[in-house]
Design an enzyme around this catalytic site. Structure first.
Site, PDB file in Angstrom:
ATOM      1  N   HIS A 109      -8.847  46.441   1.732  1.00 21.56           N
ATOM      2  CA  HIS A 109      -7.512  46.736   1.370  1.00 21.56           C
ATOM      3  C   HIS A 109      -7.065  48.319   1.830  1.00 21.56           C
ATOM      4  CE1 HIS A 109      -3.830  47.042  -1.517  1.00 21.56           C
ATOM      5  NE2 HIS A 109      -4.100  48.424  -1.474  1.00 21.56           N
ATOM      6  N   GLU A 110      -8.276  49.120   1.539  1.00 16.57           N
ATOM      7  CA  GLU A 110      -7.999  50.644   1.818  1.00 16.57           C
ATOM      8  C   GLU A 110      -8.178  50.898   3.241  1.00 16.57           C
ATOM      9  OE1 GLU A 110      -6.845  52.795  -0.087  1.00 16.57           O
ATOM     10  OE2 GLU A 110      -7.254  51.834  -1.761  1.00 16.57           O
ATOM     11  N   HIS A 113      -4.656  50.071   4.938  1.00 12.49           N
ATOM     12  CA  HIS A 113      -3.628  51.358   4.942  1.00 12.49           C
ATOM     13  C   HIS A 113      -4.076  52.538   5.925  1.00 12.49           C
ATOM     14  CE1 HIS A 113      -1.636  50.533   1.290  1.00 12.49           C
ATOM     15  NE2 HIS A 113      -2.817  50.614   0.487  1.00 12.49           N
ATOM     16  N   ASP A 236       1.744  51.104  -4.048  1.00 13.08           N
ATOM     17  CA  ASP A 236       2.106  50.480  -2.851  1.00 13.08           C
ATOM     18  C   ASP A 236       3.852  50.018  -2.676  1.00 13.08           C
ATOM     19  OD1 ASP A 236      -0.196  51.430  -1.727  1.00 13.08           O
ATOM     20  OD2 ASP A 236      -1.028  49.357  -1.703  1.00 13.08           O
TER      21      ASP A 236
END
Length: 454
Positions: A109-110, A113, A236
């Site tokens: 997930h990171e 980004h 988010d």
């Protein structure tokens, strides 16, 4: 879940992990994602606390981004182990493997980004895994709304892709009867849960199996997406909301609206957490975090917008007080009595700035009984020192670069010579004076006389 920076403008993520809690025959999940801005400090938009930066183990560098795990992650492993210790070593190892799988999803997930930010020329300093999730430190955030939209939504998009791949794999490999039981559990199928279905699910989640592992990660990723996209700034979803607003109104107003909506959502979340029996402490913590960090970022944006268009030289103190790096403690004590600053640049024989010495550091050294012959150059902690900044540098850029240990930063000109000090505590007032001085001059004799004297 950025502010003082170590050269970083924003900290994207503090994604609280989706976690599995076993209470005999129940399974629970929880998670949050947000970019975190430290509250109203006149510093850069985000750095991790020193305690997080100092106690990390590097796992490697992937896609050019260093990946770290904080020592406290071991507490999560210990907690999971204690929860299932009674079930034997096999179940313990399986539960730890589930924990690692969850953190792999958070890490991806990171990276989502980070990779999206890279498309717009924004690099990521590192990613750190914590017991409550992951943090990706971006060097700045895009100010073009549609770019922020893409960066914010990229993390949840990764979880959607993972969930789709897991769902396809399970649909191909898993017994259809078990899939119907899973669908009932997920409330996709509106059917009453029979004893047979309940037993199948208990076996699935409580007995080590690849199917149970895959189903858990599928549920975790769906929860990550659903909860993360709640429009509670600075999660988010809140950032997506702010980006959409900023497409039609100015950035500062969009941030204020998004932060206030986030506070309302946080209050509702906290209310339901308190009303639960027993009260749910973790959601209450999340609610407090959303409100605190959302309002903090809104104030940070107000700050950055208020100094837009100004340079460091326009708001700096024109004070060139400095200590030679060969001054000993006795001389430093004597000279500091005539200097009003709490942090003073330390310069070399050539006149270049080699660091900053704070009054607090000096008193700490004296109280610790350091050798009186110790020099200013030896006392400078280069890990804490930051600067100098350039007089012609944009003030917004300088704020996004200053360190967290000093409120007064040396300012140099193009040749590297010390020309002043950027005082973060009086910067806003000085910027207001500068803006006023840029206004058309009036014909008031008193004003004209003052300007002539200055």
């Amino acid at each position: 879940m950025p502010t003082r920076l170590n050269g970083l403008e924003t900290l994207h993520g503090a994604d609280l992990l989706p976690y599995r809690v076993r209470h005999r025959r129940s399974i629970g999940y929880g998670r949050i994602s947000a970019y975190r801005l430290n509250p109203y400090f006149l510093c850069s938009e985000s750095d991790l606390p020193e305690s997080l930066l100092n106690y990390r183990l590097k796992l490697g560098t992937y896609a050019g981004i260093p990946l770290f795990v904080h020592w406290s992650f071991s507490l999560a492993v210990i907690y999971v182990s204690l929860q299932v210790m009674h079930a034997g070593p096999q179940q313990m190892l399986f539960s730890i493997a589930q924990l690692f799988g969850v953190f792999l999803c958070v890490t991806l997930h990171e990276y989502g980004h980070a990779m999206a930010a890279r498309m717009y020329g924004i690099s990521t300093a590192d990613i750190t895994l914590l017991p409550i999730g992951g943090v990706a430190r971006l060097k700045k955030m895009p100010r073009i709304p549609w770019q922020e939209f893409i960066v914010a939504i990229a993390g949840p998009a990764v979880n959607i892709v993972i969930a789709i791949l897991l769902a396809i794999t399970l649909a191909i490999l898993v017994d259809p009867a078990l899939l119907r039981a899973i669908g009932t559990y997920a409330m996709v199928l509106q059917e009453p849960m029979t004893d047979e279905t309940r037993d199948m699910l208990l076996d699935l989640f409580n007995q080590p199996s690849w199917t149970g592992y895959g189903v858990l990660l599928l549920i975790v990723n769906l929860v990550l997406v659903a909860f993360n996209m709640i429009p509670a700034f600075p999660m988010d979803g809140g950032r997506v909301f702010r980006a959409v607003l900023a497409m039609s109104i100015n950035y500062r107003t969009a941030t204020r609206i998004a932060s206030r909506v986030g506070v309302v959502i946080a209050v509702l979340m906290g209310f339901f957490a308190i009303q639960s029996d027993p009260p749910l402490l973790f959601p209450l913590f999340i609610a407090a975090f959303i409100a605190y960090s959302g309002l903090g970022e809104a104030r940070q944006v107000d700050l950055m917008e208020s100094v837009s268009g100004l340079t460091v030289g326009q708001v700096m103190l024109r004070d060139t007080s400095a200590f030679s790096m060969d001054l000993n403690i006795s001389e430093l004590q004597r000279r500091w009595q005539s200097i009003p600053l709490t942090s003073v640049p330390v310069v070399s024989i050539a006149g270049t700035v080699v660091g900053v010495l704070s009054l607090r550091d000096l008193t700490t050294q004296i109280e610790s009984g350091v050798d009186p012959s110790t020099t200013a150059g030896e006392m400078v902690d280069h890990r804490k020192s930051f600067g100098p900044v350039r007089a012609e540098q944009a003030l917004q850029e300088a704020i996004a670069q200053v360190g967290k240990h000093h409120r007064q930063i040396p300012v140099v000109d193009e040749s590297g010579a010390l020309v002043g000090t950027l005082d973060l505590d009086t910067m806003i007032q000085r910027s207001a004076i500068q803006i006023s001085s840029d206004a058309p001059a009036n014909n008031d004799p008193a004003t004209t006389h003052f300007d002539q004297r200055s």
